[in-house]
Design a protein around this motif. Structure first.
Motif, PDB file in Angstrom:
ATOM      1  N   VAL A  91     -16.846  21.664  38.241  1.00  0.00           N
ATOM      2  CA  VAL A  91     -15.467  21.181  38.189  1.00  0.00           C
ATOM      3  C   VAL A  91     -14.542  22.299  37.726  1.00  0.00           C
ATOM      4  O   VAL A  91     -13.487  22.555  38.334  1.00  0.00           O
ATOM      5  CB  VAL A  91     -15.359  19.964  37.244  1.00  0.00           C
ATOM      6  N   LYS A  92     -14.909  22.990  36.667  1.00  0.00           N
ATOM      7  CA  LYS A  92     -14.081  24.085  36.155  1.00  0.00           C
ATOM      8  C   LYS A  92     -13.921  25.188  37.200  1.00  0.00           C
ATOM      9  O   LYS A  92     -12.819  25.730  37.380  1.00  0.00           O
ATOM     10  CB  LYS A  92     -14.703  24.661  34.885  1.00  0.00           C
ATOM     11  N   ALA A  93     -15.005  25.510  37.873  1.00  0.00           N
ATOM     12  CA  ALA A  93     -14.961  26.581  38.861  1.00  0.00           C
ATOM     13  C   ALA A  93     -14.029  26.227  40.020  1.00  0.00           C
ATOM     14  O   ALA A  93     -13.237  27.055  40.472  1.00  0.00           O
ATOM     15  CB  ALA A  93     -16.365  26.874  39.391  1.00  0.00           C
ATOM     16  N   HIS A  94     -14.099  24.980  40.499  1.00  0.00           N
ATOM     17  CA  HIS A  94     -13.255  24.592  41.626  1.00  0.00           C
ATOM     18  C   HIS A  94     -11.788  24.472  41.232  1.00  0.00           C
ATOM     19  O   HIS A  94     -10.900  24.810  42.025  1.00  0.00           O
ATOM     20  CB  HIS A  94     -13.760  23.289  42.240  1.00  0.00           C
ATOM     21  N   LEU A  95     -11.519  24.011  40.018  1.00  0.00           N
ATOM     22  CA  LEU A  95     -10.131  23.946  39.564  1.00  0.00           C
ATOM     23  C   LEU A  95      -9.543  25.351  39.423  1.00  0.00           C
ATOM     24  O   LEU A  95      -8.393  25.600  39.802  1.00  0.00           O
ATOM     25  CB  LEU A  95     -10.047  23.196  38.231  1.00  0.00           C
ATOM     26  N   ALA A  96     -10.339  26.271  38.879  1.00  0.00           N
ATOM     27  CA  ALA A  96      -9.868  27.655  38.730  1.00  0.00           C
ATOM     28  C   ALA A  96      -9.617  28.286  40.098  1.00  0.00           C
ATOM     29  O   ALA A  96      -8.612  28.981  40.306  1.00  0.00           O
ATOM     30  CB  ALA A  96     -10.897  28.475  37.950  1.00  0.00           C
ATOM     31  N   ARG A  97     -10.518  28.032  41.028  1.00  0.00           N
ATOM     32  CA  ARG A  97     -10.363  28.578  42.383  1.00  0.00           C
ATOM     33  C   ARG A  97      -9.112  28.003  43.053  1.00  0.00           C
ATOM     34  O   ARG A  97      -8.342  28.727  43.702  1.00  0.00           O
ATOM     35  CB  ARG A  97     -11.598  28.256  43.219  1.00  0.00           C
ATOM     36  N   TYR A  98      -8.901  26.707  42.899  1.00  0.00           N
ATOM     37  CA  TYR A  98      -7.726  26.068  43.501  1.00  0.00           C
ATOM     38  C   TYR A  98      -6.433  26.631  42.923  1.00  0.00           C
ATOM     39  O   TYR A  98      -5.465  26.877  43.649  1.00  0.00           O
ATOM     40  CB  TYR A  98      -7.799  24.555  43.271  1.00  0.00           C
ATOM     41  N   ASP A  99      -6.425  26.843  41.609  1.00  0.00           N
ATOM     42  CA  ASP A  99      -5.243  27.426  40.969  1.00  0.00           C
ATOM     43  C   ASP A  99      -4.960  28.821  41.505  1.00  0.00           C
ATOM     44  O   ASP A  99      -3.810  29.192  41.749  1.00  0.00           O
ATOM     45  CB  ASP A  99      -5.435  27.480  39.450  1.00  0.00           C
ATOM     46  N   ARG A 100      -6.019  29.600  41.677  1.00  0.00           N
ATOM     47  CA  ARG A 100      -5.822  30.954  42.199  1.00  0.00           C
ATOM     48  C   ARG A 100      -5.266  30.920  43.619  1.00  0.00           C
ATOM     49  O   ARG A 100      -4.373  31.686  43.980  1.00  0.00           O
ATOM     50  CB  ARG A 100      -7.139  31.731  42.181  1.00  0.00           C
ATOM     51  N   LEU A 101      -5.806  30.015  44.430  1.00  0.00           N
ATOM     52  CA  LEU A 101      -5.390  29.949  45.824  1.00  0.00           C
ATOM     53  C   LEU A 101      -3.961  29.448  45.986  1.00  0.00           C
ATOM     54  O   LEU A 101      -3.223  29.889  46.862  1.00  0.00           O
ATOM     55  CB  LEU A 101      -6.336  29.037  46.618  1.00  0.00           C
ATOM     56  N   THR A 102      -3.562  28.508  45.149  1.00  0.00           N
ATOM     57  CA  THR A 102      -2.227  27.932  45.285  1.00  0.00           C
ATOM     58  C   THR A 102      -1.183  28.699  44.500  1.00  0.00           C
ATOM     59  O   THR A 102       0.022  28.485  44.676  1.00  0.00           O
ATOM     60  CB  THR A 102      -2.219  26.465  44.812  1.00  0.00           C
ATOM     61  N   GLY A 103      -1.639  29.582  43.605  1.00  0.00           N
ATOM     62  CA  GLY A 103      -0.692  30.339  42.799  1.00  0.00           C
ATOM     63  C   GLY A 103       0.045  29.481  41.804  1.00  0.00           C
ATOM     64  O   GLY A 103       1.137  29.824  41.358  1.00  0.00           O
ATOM     65  N   SER A 104      -0.563  28.338  41.443  1.00  0.00           N
ATOM     66  CA  SER A 104       0.135  27.401  40.567  1.00  0.00           C
ATOM     67  C   SER A 104      -0.119  27.652  39.098  1.00  0.00           C
ATOM     68  O   SER A 104       0.443  26.996  38.242  1.00  0.00           O
ATOM     69  CB  SER A 104      -0.298  25.967  40.896  1.00  0.00           C
ATOM     70  N   VAL A 105      -0.976  28.592  38.767  1.00  0.00           N
ATOM     71  CA  VAL A 105      -1.327  28.805  37.366  1.00  0.00           C
ATOM     72  C   VAL A 105      -0.113  29.142  36.527  1.00  0.00           C
ATOM     73  O   VAL A 105       0.094  28.590  35.450  1.00  0.00           O
ATOM     74  CB  VAL A 105      -2.383  29.917  37.245  1.00  0.00           C
ATOM     75  N   ALA A 106       0.698  30.060  37.013  1.00  0.00           N
ATOM     76  CA  ALA A 106       1.840  30.505  36.208  1.00  0.00           C
ATOM     77  C   ALA A 106       2.783  29.360  35.889  1.00  0.00           C
ATOM     78  O   ALA A 106       3.329  29.283  34.793  1.00  0.00           O
ATOM     79  CB  ALA A 106       2.586  31.612  36.952  1.00  0.00           C
ATOM     80  N   GLU A 107       2.973  28.447  36.875  1.00  0.00           N
ATOM     81  CA  GLU A 107       3.887  27.347  36.642  1.00  0.00           C
ATOM     82  C   GLU A 107       3.270  26.284  35.756  1.00  0.00           C
ATOM     83  O   GLU A 107       3.924  25.728  34.893  1.00  0.00           O
ATOM     84  CB  GLU A 107       4.298  26.723  37.979  1.00  0.00           C
ATOM     85  N   ARG A 108       2.007  25.981  35.950  1.00  0.00           N
ATOM     86  CA  ARG A 108       1.391  24.887  35.213  1.00  0.00           C
ATOM     87  C   ARG A 108       0.972  25.295  33.823  1.00  0.00           C
ATOM     88  O   ARG A 108       0.875  24.469  32.942  1.00  0.00           O
ATOM     89  CB  ARG A 108       0.173  24.365  35.977  1.00  0.00           C
ATOM     90  N   ASN A 109       0.707  26.574  33.617  1.00  0.00           N
ATOM     91  CA  ASN A 109       0.174  26.998  32.342  1.00  0.00           C
ATOM     92  C   ASN A 109       1.240  27.268  31.295  1.00  0.00           C
ATOM     93  O   ASN A 109       1.115  28.166  30.478  1.00  0.00           O
ATOM     94  CB  ASN A 109      -0.720  28.237  32.512  1.00  0.00           C
ATOM     95  N   LYS A 110       2.329  26.493  31.351  1.00  0.00           N
ATOM     96  CA  LYS A 110       3.247  26.505  30.234  1.00  0.00           C
ATOM     97  C   LYS A 110       2.520  25.947  29.012  1.00  0.00           C
ATOM     98  O   LYS A 110       2.866  26.247  27.885  1.00  0.00           O
ATOM     99  CB  LYS A 110       4.486  25.681  30.565  1.00  0.00           C
ATOM    100  N   VAL A 111       1.517  25.108  29.260  1.00  0.00           N
ATOM    101  CA  VAL A 111       0.643  24.616  28.200  1.00  0.00           C
ATOM    102  C   VAL A 111      -0.791  24.961  28.575  1.00  0.00           C
ATOM    103  O   VAL A 111      -1.250  24.630  29.654  1.00  0.00           O
ATOM    104  CB  VAL A 111       0.777  23.096  28.000  1.00  0.00           C
ATOM    105  N   ILE A 112      -1.484  25.654  27.681  1.00  0.00           N
ATOM    106  CA  ILE A 112      -2.890  26.000  27.878  1.00  0.00           C
ATOM    107  C   ILE A 112      -3.714  25.088  26.983  1.00  0.00           C
ATOM    108  O   ILE A 112      -3.480  25.007  25.775  1.00  0.00           O
ATOM    109  CB  ILE A 112      -3.154  27.468  27.505  1.00  0.00           C
ATOM    110  N   GLU A 113      -4.675  24.374  27.556  1.00  0.00           N
ATOM    111  CA  GLU A 113      -5.511  23.461  26.781  1.00  0.00           C
ATOM    112  C   GLU A 113      -6.976  23.768  27.038  1.00  0.00           C
ATOM    113  O   GLU A 113      -7.435  23.691  28.184  1.00  0.00           O
ATOM    114  CB  GLU A 113      -5.213  22.007  27.148  1.00  0.00           C
ATOM    115  N   ILE A 114      -7.697  24.122  25.981  1.00  0.00           N
ATOM    116  CA  ILE A 114      -9.113  24.456  26.101  1.00  0.00           C
ATOM    117  C   ILE A 114      -9.851  23.917  24.885  1.00  0.00           C
ATOM    118  O   ILE A 114      -9.635  24.370  23.761  1.00  0.00           O
ATOM    119  CB  ILE A 114      -9.334  25.981  26.204  1.00  0.00           C
ATOM    120  N   ARG A 115     -10.699  22.900  25.102  1.00  0.00           N
ATOM    121  CA  ARG A 115     -11.582  22.364  24.063  1.00  0.00           C
ATOM    122  C   ARG A 115     -10.896  22.162  22.707  1.00  0.00           C
ATOM    123  O   ARG A 115     -11.326  22.675  21.688  1.00  0.00           O
ATOM    124  CB  ARG A 115     -12.797  23.278  23.874  1.00  0.00           C
TER     125      ARG A 115
END
Length: 229
Positions: free
Chosen positions: A112-136
């Protein structure tokens, strides 16, 4: 927080998947029949779908086909059937992955983590969505420059915050002390890389449950540091 939909008629399996994914920091919804799962998948917004193949009323193949007509969201298909033809059919309908039961919950979380990371890279949405970073349990609001650990806000100096956010924004990448000094302090280290060590120590004291066994910032001996996900 990424939102995941599980469509699985075996409640024990669905509950196990849900528990492990929630522990990994995801928001998880479960449907136990194909018709309900289909309706929610098509009408609501999710970041990833986990579909069992053999479902009451509407099977996973049909749900996958309908999702792919309108969305590029990652889809993982799950089945007790080991035949290659089912895997080929599922992937041919647009699924991103196919997992055969029984599987370990940790493998599911990793995929799940791998596919979400891949999707973010492909769509270029990381910069916009990662105004909040949440990890464990760690939450970094990069807009407000605020940090919470398990729901409790912690105070950071400017450089501590910048260093933590930089590492968390580049998970699993190993950085030398020289690289971190140049990145955060914007200058050559000139023999002053001990500054990085001190700041890492202070950050760990604020975010780690056990500083002798860090869960976030890992020391790579002889090299530097990396943020674990």
């Amino acid at each position: 927080m990424n939102r995941i939909l599980i469509v699985e008629d075996e409640e024990a399996i669905a509950d196990l998947e849900k528990d492990y994914l929630e522990l990994a920091g995801f928001q998880v919804e479960v449907c136990n029949d194909g018709r309900t799962g289909q309706d929610r998948a098509l009408k609501e917004e999710f970041d990833l779908y986990i579909l069992d193949l053999m479902l009451p009323e509407v099977d996973g193949f049909e749900i996958c086909r309908q999702i792919r007509q309108i969305k590029n969201t990652p889809i993982l298909m799950v089945s007790a059937k080991k035949e290659d033809i089912d895997k080929i059919r599922g992937l041919g309908l647009g699924a991103d992955d196919y997992i055969t039961k029984p599987f370990s919950p940790s493998e599911l979380v990793a995929r799940v983590k791998a596919h979400l990371a891949r999707y973010d890279r492909l769509t270029g949405s990381v910069a916009e969505r990662n105004k909040v970073i949440e990890i464990r349990g760690l939450r970094i609001d990069t807009t407000a420059r605020r940090v919470w650990v398990n729901g409790e806000e912690r105070a950071f100096t400017t450089k501590e915050y910048d260093l933590l956010t930089f590492l968390a924004s580049h998970p699993n990448h190993v950085y030398t002390k020289d690289e971190l000094f140049r990145e955060i302090w914007d200058m050559e280290s000139v023999g002053d890389i001990a500054t990085v060590t001190v700041h890492i120590k202070k950050i760990r004291e604020k975010v780690e449950m056990d500083t002798s066994n860090p869960q976030y910032i890992e020391t790579i001996w002889g090299v530097g540091y990396r943020f674990k996900v």
